[in-house]
Design a protein around this motif. Structure first.
Motif, short mmCIF file in Angstrom:
data_model
loop_
_atom_site.label_atom_id
_atom_site.label_comp_id
_atom_site.label_asym_id
_atom_site.label_seq_id
_atom_site.Cartn_x
_atom_site.Cartn_y
_atom_site.Cartn_z
N GLY A 275 -14.71 -31.81 -31.17
CA GLY A 275 -13.45 -32.21 -30.57
C GLY A 275 -13.29 -32.09 -29.08
N ALA A 276 -14.23 -31.46 -28.35
CA ALA A 276 -13.98 -31.13 -26.95
C ALA A 276 -13.66 -32.36 -26.10
CB ALA A 276 -15.18 -30.39 -26.36
N PHE A 277 -14.46 -33.41 -26.24
CA PHE A 277 -14.26 -34.57 -25.35
C PHE A 277 -13.04 -35.38 -25.77
CE2 PHE A 277 -18.25 -33.20 -23.87
CZ PHE A 277 -18.43 -33.75 -22.62
N ALA A 278 -12.77 -35.47 -27.06
CA ALA A 278 -11.55 -36.12 -27.50
C ALA A 278 -10.33 -35.32 -27.03
CB ALA A 278 -11.54 -36.27 -29.02
N ARG A 279 -10.47 -34.01 -26.99
CA ARG A 279 -9.38 -33.16 -26.50
C ARG A 279 -9.16 -33.37 -25.00
NH1 ARG A 279 -6.61 -29.12 -28.78
NH2 ARG A 279 -5.78 -27.44 -27.49
N TYR A 280 -10.22 -33.52 -24.26
CA TYR A 280 -10.08 -33.87 -22.85
C TYR A 280 -9.26 -35.15 -22.70
CZ TYR A 280 -13.16 -30.63 -20.37
OH TYR A 280 -13.70 -29.51 -19.79
N LEU A 281 -9.65 -36.20 -23.44
CA LEU A 281 -9.02 -37.50 -23.27
C LEU A 281 -7.60 -37.53 -23.83
CD1 LEU A 281 -12.03 -39.82 -24.20
CD2 LEU A 281 -11.29 -39.07 -21.93
N GLY A 282 -7.41 -36.96 -25.03
CA GLY A 282 -6.10 -37.04 -25.65
C GLY A 282 -5.10 -36.06 -25.08
N ARG A 283 -5.48 -34.80 -25.02
CA ARG A 283 -4.53 -33.78 -24.56
C ARG A 283 -4.45 -33.71 -23.05
NH1 ARG A 283 -1.38 -29.65 -25.57
NH2 ARG A 283 -1.52 -27.68 -24.44
N HIS A 284 -5.60 -33.60 -22.38
CA HIS A 284 -5.57 -33.30 -20.95
C HIS A 284 -5.40 -34.53 -20.06
CE1 HIS A 284 -6.26 -29.01 -21.34
NE2 HIS A 284 -7.07 -29.30 -22.34
N VAL A 285 -5.74 -35.72 -20.56
CA VAL A 285 -5.48 -36.93 -19.79
C VAL A 285 -4.15 -37.55 -20.22
CG1 VAL A 285 -6.31 -39.25 -19.20
CG2 VAL A 285 -7.93 -37.36 -19.41
N ARG A 286 -4.05 -37.95 -21.48
CA ARG A 286 -2.84 -38.66 -21.92
C ARG A 286 -1.60 -37.76 -21.94
NH1 ARG A 286 -4.23 -40.15 -26.86
NH2 ARG A 286 -3.23 -38.35 -27.85
N GLU A 287 -1.69 -36.58 -22.56
CA GLU A 287 -0.50 -35.76 -22.78
C GLU A 287 -0.10 -34.92 -21.57
OE1 GLU A 287 -1.10 -33.43 -26.28
OE2 GLU A 287 -1.43 -35.17 -27.58
N LEU A 288 -1.07 -34.26 -20.95
CA LEU A 288 -0.75 -33.32 -19.88
C LEU A 288 -0.94 -33.88 -18.48
CD1 LEU A 288 -2.32 -30.06 -21.39
CD2 LEU A 288 0.08 -30.77 -21.42
N GLY A 289 -1.73 -34.96 -18.37
CA GLY A 289 -1.94 -35.56 -17.06
C GLY A 289 -2.77 -34.72 -16.11
N ASP A 290 -3.60 -33.84 -16.65
CA ASP A 290 -4.45 -33.03 -15.77
C ASP A 290 -5.45 -33.89 -15.02
OD1 ASP A 290 -3.31 -30.53 -16.46
OD2 ASP A 290 -4.45 -30.52 -18.33
N LEU A 291 -5.90 -34.96 -15.62
CA LEU A 291 -6.77 -35.96 -14.99
C LEU A 291 -6.20 -37.33 -15.32
CD1 LEU A 291 -10.29 -34.62 -16.11
CD2 LEU A 291 -9.23 -34.26 -13.87
N THR A 292 -6.39 -38.29 -14.43
CA THR A 292 -6.12 -39.68 -14.77
C THR A 292 -7.30 -40.23 -15.57
OG1 THR A 292 -7.19 -40.57 -12.80
CG2 THR A 292 -4.85 -39.95 -12.60
N TRP A 293 -7.12 -41.40 -16.17
CA TRP A 293 -8.24 -42.02 -16.88
C TRP A 293 -9.40 -42.28 -15.92
CZ3 TRP A 293 -8.42 -41.73 -21.90
CH2 TRP A 293 -7.24 -41.64 -22.63
N GLU A 294 -9.06 -42.69 -14.70
CA GLU A 294 -10.11 -42.96 -13.71
C GLU A 294 -10.85 -41.68 -13.35
OE1 GLU A 294 -7.02 -46.17 -13.48
OE2 GLU A 294 -6.98 -43.98 -13.58
N GLN A 295 -10.12 -40.60 -13.17
CA GLN A 295 -10.76 -39.32 -12.86
C GLN A 295 -11.59 -38.82 -14.05
OE1 GLN A 295 -7.18 -37.23 -11.88
NE2 GLN A 295 -7.53 -37.36 -9.66
N ALA A 296 -11.09 -39.03 -15.25
CA ALA A 296 -11.83 -38.59 -16.44
C ALA A 296 -13.18 -39.28 -16.52
CB ALA A 296 -11.01 -38.85 -17.70
N ALA A 297 -13.23 -40.58 -16.21
CA ALA A 297 -14.50 -41.30 -16.26
C ALA A 297 -15.49 -40.74 -15.23
CB ALA A 297 -14.28 -42.79 -16.03
N VAL A 298 -14.97 -40.27 -14.10
CA VAL A 298 -15.84 -39.65 -13.09
C VAL A 298 -16.32 -38.29 -13.59
CG1 VAL A 298 -15.94 -38.69 -10.77
CG2 VAL A 298 -14.78 -40.88 -11.16
N HIS A 299 -15.40 -37.44 -14.01
CA HIS A 299 -15.75 -36.08 -14.44
C HIS A 299 -16.68 -36.08 -15.65
CE1 HIS A 299 -12.65 -33.34 -12.35
NE2 HIS A 299 -12.57 -34.52 -11.77
N LEU A 300 -16.48 -37.00 -16.58
CA LEU A 300 -17.18 -36.94 -17.87
C LEU A 300 -18.34 -37.92 -17.98
CD1 LEU A 300 -14.05 -36.66 -20.22
CD2 LEU A 300 -15.31 -34.83 -19.06
#
Length: 522
Positions: A421-446
């Motif tokens: 679940g780690a990467f799905a948690r990054y995308l679902g919780r930390h990008v979509r729900e909490l906004g810790d990263l944008t989708w664009e930033q997530a693609a860079v980080h991950l």
């Protein structure tokens, strides 16, 4: 134009950090052939990405899939999160290079609760042969780090001392050969044996040939004591000139982030990975046995723990019992993940299992370590559990040096949910729900940042000419479903994935294709 695969109607998050844009993606010959308005083109396979995002394949920078990557369930778990590449050889312990049966047996046995048995290798193996064994046998790509402790054991056995000149030269030759055969860096595990017996001088000497590839380290200390680990990391980097990547960086952000900034001020090329959970997972021996127990010599360690003791060892057994008597705060934080012969206890806390067995937690721990010959695994709650720990996880992941790593362990009946679940948690919780990263930033980080860090040629971007490791993500539904209670539950929201231009996941199910390769650094 005619394509092998055409992904239509989606918004492309290309991995450069630029804003997402509406485009179709055409794939031919394993690579991205075109990005643009391509809907009228012909294609052998068409994937409708309307309302979805098209990302480069995500790179799990810390995965214990060295043997598990051949398991279709593990491949399914990764692909359902958008992960197309595992970085293996972590924490200084894996199967190659081992020139002696003793070294191979040690690496296999000591980390049995982490890596599990390799299904295709049962004796000494070179890096070249290990890497060749991944090609075309799995749906995922793999990247391999040279494991320092395996190399050290091969050169000097379980010795608890500094290496002499001949031993260091033997280790250095192993590093140079492994790099020539396709390894993408050197890893260490400085809380595991025998890696913890190495000093900074030894590690710096072995980092010297890396030539820009990273030294990837499970540091000697984390959390509130992270300055101990980071001070050594900086010393190794400055003495060797190596780039450094810290594994599973965790602890209070108020401590960690100033340490990261201080390293950068000293011109250390530093990156790190994290996983978005507050509990850890490892071998039970590392969590419970004090450093003076010779875990690098499992037979001697088991003898110390056994009920029938020689007079020579009785004082050591008494010393251990005394130390364990003061650890009542530890036992409730341990949940058993892998306990061969005690499968009934997997998923139970150590005190609950001990009560079922009719003994104290300390005695049950001793029995487990003896009966499994140190091959038990556990999930462990860290002291930083709670809101403050969650805020630290969020703050650390926003740092530009951050990459994603699940630290996924797939061995045992009740593993940590992070592998599922780690990467799905990054995308679902930390990008979509909490906004810790944008989708664009997530693609860079991950994706693109890890691809650069490990020098993975032509990967990490959605761009013409790049290898077509591509992921179609539903931004509205992507989420982890694995929990500590049900850790093997697959993620949702990623139904279509290409690896090397070949569909490996369609409609959320494996296609059976195995185009994965062992990636050699550029």
């Amino acid at each position: 134009m005619t394509f092998d695969v055409l992904i239509t109607g989606g918004r492309v998050v290309d991995g450069t950090g630029a804003p997402a844009f509406r485009a179709d993606v055409g794939v031919r010959g394993g690579r991205v052939e075109a990005v643009g308005r391509l809907g009228a083109a012909e294609a052998a396979v068409r994937i409708d990405a309307a309302g979805k995002l098209v990302l480069p394949g995500l790179v799990d920078c810390h995965a214990h899939g060295d043997a598990a990557v051949f398991d279709p369930l593990v491949q399914h778990a990764a692909l359902r999160q958008g992960v197309t590449t595992f970085v293996l050889g972590q924490d200084g312990l894996s199967f190659a290079p081992a020139t002696s049966p003793a070294a191979f047996a040690y690496a296999s046995r000591y980390f049995a609760a982490v890596n599990g048995p390799h299904p295709h290798v049962d004796g000494p193996v070179s890096v070249a042969d290990l890497l060749a064994g991944y090609d075309g046998r799995t749906a995922l790509n793999t990247v391999y780090l040279l494991p320092h402790a395996t190399i050290r054991f091969d050169a000097m056995g379980p010795a608890d001392r500094a290496a002499d000149g001949d031993e260091l030269r033997a280790m250095l030759r192993a590093v140079e050969t492994g790099l020539a055969e396709g390894a993408a860096g050197l890893s260490s595990g400085l809380e595991y044996a025998p890696g913890r017996y190495a000093d900074a001088a030894e590690l710096a000497a072995l980092c010297a040939p890396l030539g820009g590839l990273p030294y990837v380290t499970h540091m000697r200390a984390y959390g509130a004591s992270a300055s101990v680990g980071m001070t050594e990391v900086v010393e190794i980097a400055r003495r060797s000139g190596a780039a450094v990547h810290v594994s599973h960086l965790h602890g209070p952000a108020s401590i960690l982030l100033p340490l990261v900034e201080d390293a950068r001020r000293q011109d250390v090329d530093l990156t790190f990975d994290t996983y978005p959970y507050l509990r850890a997972s490892t071998i039970l021996a590392m969590v419970t046995l004090p450093p003076w127990v010779p875990a690098a010599d499992p037979d001697r360690a088991v003898a110390m723990l056994s009920s029938e003791l020689s007079s020579e060892l009785s004082s050591e057994r008494e010393r251990l019992a005394g130390e364990w008597a003061g650890r009542d705060d530890l036992w409730p934080r341990i949940t058993l993940s892998h306990a061969p012969g005690f499968e009934w206890a997997e998923g139970m806390t150590l005190p609950a299992a001990a009560a079922e067995y009719g003994v104290t937690p300390a005695e049950f721990c001793r029995v487990l370590l003896v009966k499994t010959r140190l091959q038990a695994g556990c999930v462990r709650a860290r002291p930083d559990e709670g809101p403050a720990g969650e805020e630290s996880v969020r703050a650390v992941m926003r740092d530009p040096g951050h990459t994603g790593g699940s630290d996924g362990i797939y061995v045992g009946g009740h593993p940590h949910p992070r592998g599922f679940g780690a990467f799905a948690r990054y995308l679902g919780r930390h990008v979509r729900e909490l906004g810790d990263l944008t989708w664009e930033q997530a693609a860079v980080h991950l994706a693109s940042h890890p691809a650069r860090r490990f020098r993975l040629p032509d990967r990490g971007l959605v761009r013409r000419g790049q290898v077509a490791d591509l992921v179609v993500v539903d931004p509205a539904t992507v989420a982890d479903t694995a929990t500590y209670e049900k850790p093997r539950s697959l993620a949702v929201g990623v139904d279509d994935v290409l690896v090397g231009g070949v569909p490996v996941l369609r409609g959320g199910e494996l296609t059976g294709a195995t185009p994965g390769r062992a990636l050699r650094p550029a």
